[in-house]
Design an enzyme around this catalytic site. Structure first.
Site, PDB file in Angstrom:
ATOM      1  N   LYS A  36       0.867  -1.190   0.000  1.00  0.00           N
ATOM      2  CA  LYS A  36       0.000   0.000   0.000  1.00  0.00           C
ATOM      3  C   LYS A  36       0.900   1.235   0.000  1.00  0.00           C
ATOM      4  O   LYS A  36       1.559   1.528   0.999  1.00  0.00           O
ATOM      5  CB  LYS A  36      -0.926  -0.005   1.212  1.00  0.00           C
ATOM      6  CG  LYS A  36      -1.985   1.086   1.165  1.00  0.00           C
ATOM      7  CD  LYS A  36      -2.955   0.934   2.332  1.00  0.00           C
ATOM      8  CE  LYS A  36      -4.097   1.938   2.233  1.00  0.00           C
ATOM      9  NZ  LYS A  36      -3.622   3.322   2.323  1.00  0.00           N
ATOM     10  N   GLU A  89      -1.525   6.004  -7.653  1.00  0.00           N
ATOM     11  CA  GLU A  89      -1.002   6.736  -6.506  1.00  0.00           C
ATOM     12  C   GLU A  89       0.206   7.561  -6.915  1.00  0.00           C
ATOM     13  O   GLU A  89       1.170   7.035  -7.485  1.00  0.00           O
ATOM     14  CB  GLU A  89      -0.607   5.741  -5.404  1.00  0.00           C
ATOM     15  CG  GLU A  89      -0.526   6.336  -4.029  1.00  0.00           C
ATOM     16  CD  GLU A  89      -1.889   6.531  -3.374  1.00  0.00           C
ATOM     17  OE1 GLU A  89      -1.915   7.071  -2.249  1.00  0.00           O
ATOM     18  OE2 GLU A  89      -2.927   6.170  -3.971  1.00  0.00           O
ATOM     19  N   LYS A 127      -3.213  -3.372   7.571  1.00  0.00           N
ATOM     20  CA  LYS A 127      -2.220  -2.508   8.210  1.00  0.00           C
ATOM     21  C   LYS A 127      -1.755  -3.123   9.515  1.00  0.00           C
ATOM     22  O   LYS A 127      -2.497  -3.860  10.168  1.00  0.00           O
ATOM     23  CB  LYS A 127      -2.812  -1.113   8.475  1.00  0.00           C
ATOM     24  CG  LYS A 127      -3.053  -0.300   7.213  1.00  0.00           C
ATOM     25  CD  LYS A 127      -3.387   1.144   7.559  1.00  0.00           C
ATOM     26  CE  LYS A 127      -3.501   1.999   6.310  1.00  0.00           C
ATOM     27  NZ  LYS A 127      -3.691   3.435   6.638  1.00  0.00           N
TER      28      LYS A 127
END
Length: 280
Positions: free
Chosen positions: A52, A116, A256
């Site tokens: 990520k 991104e 996460k």
């Protein structure tokens, strides 16, 4: 009616001078900190795993293969137009390379690539020096510096220090996707000129665990900031059947790790009253 109610308290969902709406909302990702929850979501189906990237979501629009517009995620429905900054970024192609698979006329007409925008650690140090030379305030992190430059009205050339990872493509004039799997989509993005984060096809619990361990080990070693992992079902039929909530797609999940914690001592608290009477 539901759309209107869901936007109460936000900006109007229409094109303004510096902002424009997203044809398809740019949603957030559901997240978990628990491996069991991740595996329960997977249900032993093949998934694509990738790091990520800690950056800023960006949408690039192409008309007949030519770059025409760039916009930030914004509130998910309305994004800021940043085309003049993105033209400085070398790995945001201005013309798509020839498609490795046949696209019909509708699919060629209007293509949106989402990804991104991020700043590598090595580029961050160069950019800090450049900003210092220009007398601009220094940013505190690579992620903050991307948002800061995108929001600037001047010094557009500073965006040349950024990089871009693509992770999705939408064909707005045709609901039929030319891809059957996420792997095919990734191969297409790479073939037409985009960079894609390192990824793995995962099927078993052991493979998922090994991928997470490898990703966690690389968090502090990579040249770009990462804040977890992202998983997506490989079979695009699952994407269509699962759909999305108003907040996140059900066919994607982010993982996460809990942040590092430590004990500290509060030595002093300074109180301030704002002009509206709010004490902080």
């Amino acid at each position: 009616q539901h759309k209107v109610l869901s936007l109460v308290g936000t900006e109007s969902n229409k094109k303004t001078k510096n902002k424009t709406s997203h044809a398809s909302p740019m949603l957030s990702l559901a997240k978990t900190y628990d491996l069991k929850e991740l595996l329960s979501w997977q249900k032993k189906r093949a998934i694509i795993g990738m790091p990520k990237i800690d950056g800023n979501s960006l949408s690039l629009m192409f008309e007949e293969g030519h770059f025409t517009l760039a916009k930030t995620r914004g509130n998910g429905f309305l994004g800021e137009i940043v085309t003049n900054k993105i033209t400085w970024i070398s790995d945001c192609p201005k013309v798509l390379k020839k498609s490795p698979i046949p696209l019909n006329d509708k699919q060629k007409k209007r293509i949106e690539v989402r990804g991104e925008l991020y700043c590598k650690e090595s580029q961050f140090l160069k950019l800090l020096k450049k900003m210092s030379d220009l007398g601009l305030p220094e940013a505190t992190s690579p992620r903050n510096i991307v948002a800061g430059v995108l929001g600037r009205k001047q010094h557009l050339h500073l965006a040349q220090y950024f990089d871009f990872f693509a992770f999705d493509v939408l064909f707005h004039e045709d609901n039929e996707s030319p891809f059957k799997t996420e792997e095919e989509k990734i191969s297409w993005l790479q073939a037409v000129g985009f960079s894609y984060p390192p990824f793995s096809l995962l099927e078993t619990e052991e493979e998922v665990k090994a991928f997470l361990e490898k990703t966690k080990e690389s968090l502090d070693k990579s040249d770009y900031a990462m804040d977890g992992a992202v998983f997506s079902f490989n079979d695009l039929k699952h994407h269509r059947s699962l759909g999305a909530t108003s907040h996140h797609p059900r066919y994607k999940m982010s993982f996460k790790w809990p942040g590092e914690t430590a004990e500290t001592i509060i030595k002093e608290i300074t109180w301030a009253t704002s002009r509206l009477g709010i004490v902080t």
